[in-house]
Design a protein around this motif. Structure first.
Motif, PDB file in Angstrom:
ATOM      1  N   ASP A   9      40.251  17.315 -47.447  1.00  0.00           N
ATOM      2  CA  ASP A   9      39.309  16.816 -45.804  1.00  0.00           C
ATOM      3  C   ASP A   9      40.461  16.926 -45.141  1.00  0.00           C
ATOM      4  O   ASP A   9      41.832  17.531 -46.062  1.00  0.00           O
ATOM      5  CB  ASP A   9      39.696  15.186 -45.776  1.00  0.00           C
ATOM      6  N   SER A  10      40.289  17.376 -43.728  1.00  0.00           N
ATOM      7  CA  SER A  10      41.383  17.481 -42.540  1.00  0.00           C
ATOM      8  C   SER A  10      42.525  17.126 -42.877  1.00  0.00           C
ATOM      9  O   SER A  10      42.433  15.590 -42.658  1.00  0.00           O
ATOM     10  CB  SER A  10      40.917  18.047 -41.568  1.00  0.00           C
ATOM     11  N   ALA A  11      43.975  18.120 -42.877  1.00  0.00           N
ATOM     12  CA  ALA A  11      45.200  17.161 -42.684  1.00  0.00           C
ATOM     13  C   ALA A  11      44.953  16.145 -41.377  1.00  0.00           C
ATOM     14  O   ALA A  11      45.995  15.425 -40.750  1.00  0.00           O
ATOM     15  CB  ALA A  11      46.014  17.458 -43.111  1.00  0.00           C
ATOM     16  N   ARG A  12      44.893  17.024 -40.228  1.00  0.00           N
ATOM     17  CA  ARG A  12      44.479  16.357 -38.577  1.00  0.00           C
ATOM     18  C   ARG A  12      43.789  15.903 -38.266  1.00  0.00           C
ATOM     19  O   ARG A  12      43.831  15.127 -37.480  1.00  0.00           O
ATOM     20  CB  ARG A  12      44.868  17.379 -38.237  1.00  0.00           C
ATOM     21  N   ASN A  13      42.316  16.396 -38.960  1.00  0.00           N
ATOM     22  CA  ASN A  13      41.060  15.211 -37.905  1.00  0.00           C
ATOM     23  C   ASN A  13      40.255  15.007 -39.471  1.00  0.00           C
ATOM     24  O   ASN A  13      39.300  15.852 -40.159  1.00  0.00           O
ATOM     25  CB  ASN A  13      40.179  16.067 -36.933  1.00  0.00           C
ATOM     26  N   GLY A  14      40.702  13.788 -40.267  1.00  0.00           N
ATOM     27  CA  GLY A  14      39.602  13.761 -41.170  1.00  0.00           C
ATOM     28  C   GLY A  14      38.218  12.981 -40.341  1.00  0.00           C
ATOM     29  O   GLY A  14      38.668  12.044 -40.217  1.00  0.00           O
ATOM     30  N   CYS A  15      37.996  13.700 -41.820  1.00  0.00           N
ATOM     31  CA  CYS A  15      36.192  13.305 -41.731  1.00  0.00           C
ATOM     32  C   CYS A  15      35.505  12.296 -42.659  1.00  0.00           C
ATOM     33  O   CYS A  15      34.505  11.469 -42.336  1.00  0.00           O
ATOM     34  CB  CYS A  15      35.350  14.549 -41.944  1.00  0.00           C
ATOM     35  N   ILE A  16      36.255  11.649 -43.648  1.00  0.00           N
ATOM     36  CA  ILE A  16      35.532  10.417 -44.940  1.00  0.00           C
ATOM     37  C   ILE A  16      35.128   9.528 -43.837  1.00  0.00           C
ATOM     38  O   ILE A  16      34.408   8.974 -44.326  1.00  0.00           O
ATOM     39  CB  ILE A  16      36.958  10.211 -45.489  1.00  0.00           C
ATOM     40  N   GLY A  17      35.622   8.893 -43.162  1.00  0.00           N
ATOM     41  CA  GLY A  17      35.667   7.593 -42.459  1.00  0.00           C
ATOM     42  C   GLY A  17      34.648   8.143 -41.382  1.00  0.00           C
ATOM     43  O   GLY A  17      33.487   6.568 -40.890  1.00  0.00           O
ATOM     44  N   LEU A  18      33.669   8.910 -41.541  1.00  0.00           N
ATOM     45  CA  LEU A  18      32.790   8.782 -40.248  1.00  0.00           C
ATOM     46  C   LEU A  18      31.753   8.350 -41.190  1.00  0.00           C
ATOM     47  O   LEU A  18      30.655   8.624 -42.262  1.00  0.00           O
ATOM     48  CB  LEU A  18      32.502  10.399 -39.843  1.00  0.00           C
ATOM     49  N   ASP A  19      30.390   7.973 -40.386  1.00  0.00           N
ATOM     50  CA  ASP A  19      29.171   7.824 -40.870  1.00  0.00           C
ATOM     51  C   ASP A  19      28.066   8.730 -39.763  1.00  0.00           C
ATOM     52  O   ASP A  19      27.607   8.684 -38.490  1.00  0.00           O
ATOM     53  CB  ASP A  19      28.839   6.224 -40.562  1.00  0.00           C
ATOM     54  N   PRO A  20      27.155   9.483 -40.328  1.00  0.00           N
ATOM     55  CA  PRO A  20      26.854   9.585 -42.075  1.00  0.00           C
ATOM     56  C   PRO A  20      28.712  10.642 -42.557  1.00  0.00           C
ATOM     57  O   PRO A  20      28.682  11.088 -41.386  1.00  0.00           O
ATOM     58  CB  PRO A  20      25.617  11.268 -42.429  1.00  0.00           C
ATOM     59  N   VAL A  21      28.708  11.179 -44.108  1.00  0.00           N
ATOM     60  CA  VAL A  21      29.652  11.851 -43.818  1.00  0.00           C
ATOM     61  C   VAL A  21      29.405  12.882 -44.075  1.00  0.00           C
ATOM     62  O   VAL A  21      28.724  14.142 -44.384  1.00  0.00           O
ATOM     63  CB  VAL A  21      29.871  11.432 -45.141  1.00  0.00           C
ATOM     64  N   PRO A  22      30.208  14.506 -42.932  1.00  0.00           N
ATOM     65  CA  PRO A  22      29.587  15.166 -42.816  1.00  0.00           C
ATOM     66  C   PRO A  22      30.220  16.147 -44.002  1.00  0.00           C
ATOM     67  O   PRO A  22      31.583  15.859 -45.102  1.00  0.00           O
ATOM     68  CB  PRO A  22      30.225  15.653 -41.752  1.00  0.00           C
ATOM     69  N   LEU A  23      29.569  17.153 -44.890  1.00  0.00           N
ATOM     70  CA  LEU A  23      29.903  17.546 -45.609  1.00  0.00           C
ATOM     71  C   LEU A  23      30.333  18.553 -45.850  1.00  0.00           C
ATOM     72  O   LEU A  23      29.020  20.020 -44.756  1.00  0.00           O
ATOM     73  CB  LEU A  23      28.878  17.110 -47.203  1.00  0.00           C
ATOM     74  N   VAL A  24      31.220  19.471 -46.450  1.00  0.00           N
ATOM     75  CA  VAL A  24      31.312  21.548 -46.265  1.00  0.00           C
ATOM     76  C   VAL A  24      31.128  21.745 -47.450  1.00  0.00           C
ATOM     77  O   VAL A  24      31.527  21.659 -48.389  1.00  0.00           O
ATOM     78  CB  VAL A  24      32.670  21.600 -45.455  1.00  0.00           C
ATOM     79  N   THR A  25      29.779  22.838 -47.799  1.00  0.00           N
ATOM     80  CA  THR A  25      30.029  23.406 -49.274  1.00  0.00           C
ATOM     81  C   THR A  25      29.212  24.387 -48.706  1.00  0.00           C
ATOM     82  O   THR A  25      28.611  24.863 -48.079  1.00  0.00           O
ATOM     83  CB  THR A  25      28.212  22.690 -49.532  1.00  0.00           C
ATOM     84  N   PHE A  26      29.072  25.577 -49.934  1.00  0.00           N
ATOM     85  CA  PHE A  26      28.746  26.363 -50.733  1.00  0.00           C
ATOM     86  C   PHE A  26      27.002  26.562 -50.244  1.00  0.00           C
ATOM     87  O   PHE A  26      26.080  25.323 -50.235  1.00  0.00           O
ATOM     88  CB  PHE A  26      28.943  27.060 -51.781  1.00  0.00           C
ATOM     89  N   PRO A  27      26.266  27.445 -50.391  1.00  0.00           N
ATOM     90  CA  PRO A  27      24.625  27.712 -50.235  1.00  0.00           C
ATOM     91  C   PRO A  27      24.002  26.700 -51.317  1.00  0.00           C
ATOM     92  O   PRO A  27      24.362  26.688 -52.493  1.00  0.00           O
ATOM     93  CB  PRO A  27      24.363  28.772 -49.958  1.00  0.00           C
ATOM     94  N   PRO A  28      22.506  26.294 -51.425  1.00  0.00           N
ATOM     95  CA  PRO A  28      22.152  25.702 -51.994  1.00  0.00           C
ATOM     96  C   PRO A  28      21.971  26.456 -53.578  1.00  0.00           C
ATOM     97  O   PRO A  28      22.094  27.907 -53.351  1.00  0.00           O
ATOM     98  CB  PRO A  28      20.755  26.304 -51.407  1.00  0.00           C
ATOM     99  N   ARG A  29      22.854  26.084 -54.877  1.00  0.00           N
ATOM    100  CA  ARG A  29      22.498  26.604 -55.803  1.00  0.00           C
ATOM    101  C   ARG A  29      23.472  27.101 -56.506  1.00  0.00           C
ATOM    102  O   ARG A  29      24.365  27.220 -56.621  1.00  0.00           O
ATOM    103  CB  ARG A  29      21.574  27.705 -56.198  1.00  0.00           C
ATOM    104  N   GLY A  30      24.791  26.755 -54.947  1.00  0.00           N
ATOM    105  CA  GLY A  30      26.322  27.452 -55.068  1.00  0.00           C
ATOM    106  C   GLY A  30      27.257  25.870 -55.667  1.00  0.00           C
ATOM    107  O   GLY A  30      26.638  24.821 -56.029  1.00  0.00           O
ATOM    108  N   LEU A  31      27.998  26.761 -56.510  1.00  0.00           N
ATOM    109  CA  LEU A  31      28.764  25.702 -56.925  1.00  0.00           C
ATOM    110  C   LEU A  31      29.540  24.747 -56.258  1.00  0.00           C
ATOM    111  O   LEU A  31      29.480  24.296 -55.164  1.00  0.00           O
ATOM    112  CB  LEU A  31      29.783  26.648 -57.603  1.00  0.00           C
TER     113      LEU A  31
END
Length: 297
Positions: free
Chosen positions: A176-198
């Motif tokens: 998560d971000s050390a400055r602006n954490g997101c784990i407590g948000l609802d819905p949780v925002p996710l940063v990912t590779f494209p579909p079928r990505g690892l």
């Protein structure tokens, strides 16, 4: 009468053997034809002629690829030796060194100073090698390898998903971000590779197992893009531990997130690869063993 004087002795055509080797390496008649600047029908005819000379089927067409029969494996081994001898003869006659091209594929996060130093040293030790390095997503590297476009690849994959010359478990971390954490948000925002990505499915499955709502806030094919988006508070993600920076904070059991231990780093080359490909594989294995042991300077 000596063996060499026996009548009607079959003499294999090097051109046919070269076509056989190329089809086997590319696992495709179409790709082999393109690399040999020929047509698919011409390559198919050459394989049929070679099979007639050998007296055995040499290649089997699968649903997606082409692979050698047992007799084909035998022919391939001798074919590579004969083609190498032909190159040595040409070299001796021309008085020049035969160039060998080694095509290596590595993920973005493995293009480090230690890797480039190793590759530079390998080139100096083997000046006849023309080294071509491609960096990209593991799925693209694996696809290029399967189509005969790469000789040696280092990829990230699910454990034991395919046989490898060497493999190492991949340590994963939730970040998560050390400055602006997101784990407590609802819905949780996710940063990912494209579909079928690892990692993408693993991230979503873990969040859903917590009963949390989620949304994809940022998608990138670039590791640096994922790292930057998390650092800037775009969302949480799952990445290899080596990708962690001071701008990230590690999440885990306190937030209900499970450890992910289903991935590995795998080094792949064909059993019939050129000895120089195998030599480079040994060097890369040594580098990764040092990195895992924490002895790399």
């Amino acid at each position: 009468m000596t063996a060499s004087e026996k009548p009607n002795r079959t003499l294999f055509d090097l051109d046919l053997l070269r076509a056989m080797v190329m089809v086997a390496d590319c696992a495709s008649f179409t790709t082999a034809a393109a690399r040999l600047h020929s047509t698919q029908s011409t390559i198919s005819q050459k394989i049929r002629r070679l099979e007639e000379m050998a007296g055995h089927p040499l290649l089997v067409r699968g649903n997606r690829d082409v692979h050698p029969t047992d007799a084909g494996q035998l022919v391939l081994g001798h074919a590579r030796q004969l083609l190498a001898l032909n190159d040595q003869l040409l070299e001796a006659l021309a008085g020049t060194t035969v160039a060998v091209t080694v095509r290596l594929g590595v993920p973005e996060d493995f293009v480090s100073a230690a890797t480039t130093q190793l590759l530079g040293a390998f080139n100096r030790e083997h000046p006849q090698v023309k080294l071509e390095v491609t960096s990209g997503l593991s799925r693209d590297l694996a696809n290029g390898y399967d189509h005969g476009e790469l000789d040696l690849i280092l990829v990230k994959q699910r454990r034991n998903s395919r046989a490898a010359a060497a493999c190492w478990p991949e340590t994963m971390v939730w970040i998560d971000s050390a400055r602006n954490g997101c784990i407590g948000l609802d819905p949780v925002p996710l940063v990912t590779f494209p579909p079928r990505g690892l990692y993408r499915d693993d991230i979503i499955d873990a969040i859903e197992a917590l009963g949390r709502r989620w949304r994809i806030s940022f998608t990138s094919s670039s590791l640096s893009g994922i790292q930057g988006a998390v650092a800037d508070g775009m969302g949480i993600s799952l990445l290899p531990a080596r990708a962690l920076s001071r701008e990230h904070t590690v999440l885990g059991a306190e937030q209900g997130l499970p450890p992910i231990d289903t991935f590995e780093i795998a080094l792949l080359h064909r059993a019939t690869a050129d000895p120089l490909v195998k030599a480079l594989a040994v060097r890369l294995t040594g580098l990764l063993d040092q990195e895992r042991a924490g002895t790399l300077t």
